[in-house]
Design a protein around this motif. Structure first.
Motif, PDB file in Angstrom:
ATOM      1  N   GLY A 121       0.805  -1.222   0.000  1.00 25.28           N
ATOM      2  CA  GLY A 121       0.000   0.000   0.000  1.00 25.28           C
ATOM      3  C   GLY A 121       0.835   1.267   0.000  1.00 25.28           C
ATOM      4  N   LYS A 122       2.038   1.184   0.506  1.00 22.79           N
ATOM      5  CA  LYS A 122       2.923   2.348   0.570  1.00 22.79           C
ATOM      6  C   LYS A 122       3.890   2.428  -0.609  1.00 22.79           C
ATOM      7  N   HIS A 123       3.848   1.431  -1.505  1.00 21.62           N
ATOM      8  CA  HIS A 123       4.792   1.450  -2.624  1.00 21.62           C
ATOM      9  C   HIS A 123       4.592   2.711  -3.469  1.00 21.62           C
ATOM     10  N   PRO A 124       5.675   3.344  -3.889  1.00 17.86           N
ATOM     11  CA  PRO A 124       5.563   4.634  -4.587  1.00 17.86           C
ATOM     12  C   PRO A 124       5.054   4.571  -6.019  1.00 17.86           C
ATOM     13  N   ILE A 125       4.817   3.371  -6.577  1.00 18.58           N
ATOM     14  CA  ILE A 125       4.423   3.291  -7.987  1.00 18.58           C
ATOM     15  C   ILE A 125       3.138   4.074  -8.267  1.00 18.58           C
ATOM     16  N   LEU A 126       2.161   4.015  -7.355  1.00 19.21           N
ATOM     17  CA  LEU A 126       0.889   4.695  -7.602  1.00 19.21           C
ATOM     18  C   LEU A 126       0.974   6.199  -7.373  1.00 19.21           C
ATOM     19  N   ASP A 127       2.078   6.672  -6.816  1.00 19.14           N
ATOM     20  CA  ASP A 127       2.264   8.120  -6.684  1.00 19.14           C
ATOM     21  C   ASP A 127       2.377   8.781  -8.051  1.00 19.14           C
ATOM     22  N   ASP A 128       2.756   7.982  -9.067  1.00 17.86           N
ATOM     23  CA  ASP A 128       2.918   8.512 -10.416  1.00 17.86           C
ATOM     24  C   ASP A 128       1.587   8.603 -11.156  1.00 17.86           C
ATOM     25  N   SER A 129       0.534   8.016 -10.611  1.00 18.06           N
ATOM     26  CA  SER A 129      -0.744   7.965 -11.315  1.00 18.06           C
ATOM     27  C   SER A 129      -1.309   9.361 -11.540  1.00 18.06           C
ATOM     28  N   CYS A 130      -1.847   9.564 -12.741  1.00 21.67           N
ATOM     29  CA  CYS A 130      -2.463  10.853 -13.068  1.00 21.67           C
ATOM     30  C   CYS A 130      -3.981  10.791 -12.939  1.00 21.67           C
ATOM     31  N   LEU A 131      -4.507   9.688 -12.377  1.00 21.22           N
ATOM     32  CA  LEU A 131      -5.952   9.593 -12.167  1.00 21.22           C
ATOM     33  C   LEU A 131      -6.370  10.582 -11.077  1.00 21.22           C
ATOM     34  N   PRO A 132      -7.495  11.255 -11.241  1.00 18.79           N
ATOM     35  CA  PRO A 132      -7.937  12.218 -10.214  1.00 18.79           C
ATOM     36  C   PRO A 132      -8.324  11.495  -8.923  1.00 18.79           C
ATOM     37  N   ASP A 133      -7.869  11.997  -7.795  1.00 17.54           N
ATOM     38  CA  ASP A 133      -8.197  11.392  -6.507  1.00 17.54           C
ATOM     39  C   ASP A 133      -9.193  12.241  -5.713  1.00 17.54           C
ATOM     40  N   TYR A 134      -9.827  13.169  -6.399  1.00 20.83           N
ATOM     41  CA  TYR A 134     -10.846  13.999  -5.744  1.00 20.83           C
ATOM     42  C   TYR A 134     -12.137  13.931  -6.553  1.00 20.83           C
ATOM     43  N   PRO A 135     -13.300  13.779  -5.950  1.00 23.86           N
ATOM     44  CA  PRO A 135     -13.538  13.773  -4.499  1.00 23.86           C
ATOM     45  C   PRO A 135     -13.229  12.431  -3.825  1.00 23.86           C
ATOM     46  N   ASN A 136     -13.058  11.361  -4.610  1.00 23.38           N
ATOM     47  CA  ASN A 136     -12.780  10.050  -4.026  1.00 23.38           C
ATOM     48  C   ASN A 136     -11.596   9.403  -4.729  1.00 23.38           C
ATOM     49  N   PRO A 137     -10.806   8.624  -3.989  1.00 27.02           N
ATOM     50  CA  PRO A 137      -9.693   7.908  -4.633  1.00 27.02           C
ATOM     51  C   PRO A 137     -10.217   6.934  -5.693  1.00 27.02           C
ATOM     52  N   PRO A 138      -9.485   6.715  -6.771  1.00 28.50           N
ATOM     53  CA  PRO A 138      -9.983   5.865  -7.864  1.00 28.50           C
ATOM     54  C   PRO A 138      -9.837   4.364  -7.601  1.00 28.50           C
ATOM     55  N   TRP A 139      -9.052   3.990  -6.596  1.00 31.47           N
ATOM     56  CA  TRP A 139      -8.699   2.568  -6.429  1.00 31.47           C
ATOM     57  C   TRP A 139      -9.889   1.676  -6.095  1.00 31.47           C
ATOM     58  N   PRO A 140     -10.797   2.060  -5.194  1.00 23.19           N
ATOM     59  CA  PRO A 140     -11.951   1.186  -4.934  1.00 23.19           C
ATOM     60  C   PRO A 140     -12.806   0.945  -6.178  1.00 23.19           C
ATOM     61  N   THR A 141     -12.914   1.962  -7.050  1.00 21.23           N
ATOM     62  CA  THR A 141     -13.686   1.804  -8.280  1.00 21.23           C
ATOM     63  C   THR A 141     -13.052   0.773  -9.193  1.00 21.23           C
ATOM     64  N   ILE A 142     -11.722   0.828  -9.321  1.00 13.38           N
ATOM     65  CA  ILE A 142     -11.004  -0.134 -10.158  1.00 13.38           C
ATOM     66  C   ILE A 142     -11.180  -1.548  -9.623  1.00 13.38           C
ATOM     67  N   LEU A 143     -11.049  -1.694  -8.311  1.00 14.09           N
ATOM     68  CA  LEU A 143     -11.176  -3.020  -7.699  1.00 14.09           C
ATOM     69  C   LEU A 143     -12.610  -3.532  -7.773  1.00 14.09           C
ATOM     70  N   GLY A 144     -13.583  -2.633  -7.618  1.00 11.47           N
ATOM     71  CA  GLY A 144     -14.978  -3.044  -7.634  1.00 11.47           C
ATOM     72  C   GLY A 144     -15.420  -3.621  -8.954  1.00 11.47           C
ATOM     73  N   LYS A 145     -14.739  -3.257 -10.033  1.00 21.15           N
ATOM     74  CA  LYS A 145     -15.124  -3.759 -11.351  1.00 21.15           C
ATOM     75  C   LYS A 145     -14.947  -5.260 -11.457  1.00 21.15           C
ATOM     76  N   TYR A 146     -14.008  -5.804 -10.690  1.00 21.81           N
ATOM     77  CA  TYR A 146     -13.696  -7.227 -10.813  1.00 21.81           C
ATOM     78  C   TYR A 146     -14.381  -8.060  -9.735  1.00 21.81           C
ATOM     79  N   GLY A 147     -15.322  -7.457  -9.009  1.00 25.55           N
ATOM     80  CA  GLY A 147     -16.154  -8.194  -8.077  1.00 25.55           C
ATOM     81  C   GLY A 147     -15.364  -8.947  -7.026  1.00 25.55           C
ATOM     82  N   ASP A 148     -15.811 -10.154  -6.748  1.00 22.23           N
ATOM     83  CA  ASP A 148     -15.192 -10.974  -5.706  1.00 22.23           C
ATOM     84  C   ASP A 148     -14.165 -11.955  -6.261  1.00 22.23           C
ATOM     85  N   CYS A 149     -13.747 -11.754  -7.504  1.00 19.35           N
ATOM     86  CA  CYS A 149     -12.752 -12.662  -8.104  1.00 19.35           C
ATOM     87  C   CYS A 149     -11.372 -12.313  -7.547  1.00 19.35           C
ATOM     88  N   ARG A 150     -10.988 -12.971  -6.502  1.00 19.17           N
ATOM     89  CA  ARG A 150      -9.745 -12.622  -5.821  1.00 19.17           C
ATOM     90  C   ARG A 150      -8.786 -13.805  -5.729  1.00 19.17           C
TER      91      ARG A 150
END
Length: 306
Positions: A41-70
């Protein structure tokens, strides 16, 4: 009877000590696994992301697309643990998902190769964790949880919805991998490319996914469709790096720059499809239908790929 009681009495302390040892080992293993997850979670790779993090971070949306397939086993455990860790857990899950795609993109790689990549990523993220939580001088601190995760990643296939996403990226963003090298020399006469292959036939030296987790001064060129999938997913889905066509677009501040889209390559690809090239058609699995030719007419306008 007394002898039996004495025997049982001598065994009970041994059993108690053994159970205590098992509980302590389980707690230590869990502690190291949770710290490894925190490191992702602290790895710096996502610091380079240009996805907007306001008003909400984009990561839950990306993960939610793939449902419970873990996945299964250790992989499912890691995703489950990080789902309760807030935004940092979501970041770690996205990094883990990217690592899973990498592990599945090169099935010929032994578990040691994936284990080495995971170890490097976790170690890089652990540098942002307080020294009081981990022993930075212990090289084997994360060895056990990372090794179990590496094996699980290679055994578990990607969710079908994610596989479809990766295939769609190739269909919607075609290129001719055989001509990228020559096209690069025309667009970047003063730079040396950094070739990256990820398919099952890639040579060991060319399959170096760790370069995607570190800042690169050279321009990366995908050498096959599997490398293209990784780069397109990281760039278009996660907002990492930069896709460039010439020196004026090169951005030294981004994590890495990738030479992928080039007008002449897309036009050549379009003409090849109109001529019925079987080789290029198989490369991106084109459906054999008349509508397909109408679909590829939009490739006459390269501006759509910016």
């Amino acid at each position: 009877m007394d002898e039996a009681a004495k025997t049982v009495g001598s065994i009970v302390p041994l059993v108690r000590d053994f159970v205590s040892w098992l509980v302590a080992r389980h707690r230590e293993d869990k502690k190291r696994r949770l710290l490894a997850q925190e490191a992702l979670g602290k790895h710096p790779i996502l610091d380079d992301s240009c996805l907007p993090d306001y008003p909400n971070p984009p990561w839950p949306t990306i993960l939610g697309k793939y449902g419970d397939c873990r996945g299964k086993g250790a992989l499912r455990t890691w995703f489950a643990d990080m789902s309760f860790a807030g935004n940092e857990g979501s970041r770690g899950s996205v990094v883990l998902l990217f690592l899973w795609i990498i592990a599945q993109s090169h099935p010929g790689t032994d578990s040691n190769g994936i284990h080495r990549l995971l170890s490097e990523v976790v170690k890089s993220g652990s540098e942002r964790i307080s020294d009081k939580k981990i022993d930075l001088h212990d090289n084997d601190f994360f060895k056990k949880p990372v090794k179990a995760l590496a094996k699980s990643m290679q055994k578990c296939p990607l969710p079908d919805v994610l596989v479809k996403d990766l295939e769609d990226l190739l269909v919607n963003n075609p290129t001719n991998y055989k001509t990228l090298q020559s096209d690069f020399r025309q667009s970047f006469p003063r730079k040396r490319p950094l070739g990256f292959a990820a398919g099952p036939n890639a040579a060991g030296s060319s399959f170096a996914p760790s370069l995607l987790f570190n800042k690169q001064g050279s321009v990366i060129i995908p050498c096959d469709a599997d490398a293209g999938k990784l780069i397109l997913w990281a760039t278009l889905k996660l907002g990492l790096g930069s896709l460039v066509k010439n020196e004026s677009e090169f951005d030294p501040d981004r994590l890495w720059n990738v030479f992928y889209f080039r007008s002449s390559s897309i036009i050549r690809f379009h003409h090849a499809v109109r001529r019925g090239s079987d080789e290029l058609g198989r490369q991106i699995r084109l459906p054999k239908s008349r509508e397909n030719f109408e679909f590829f007419n939009k490739f006459k306008r390269p501006n759509r790929f910016r």
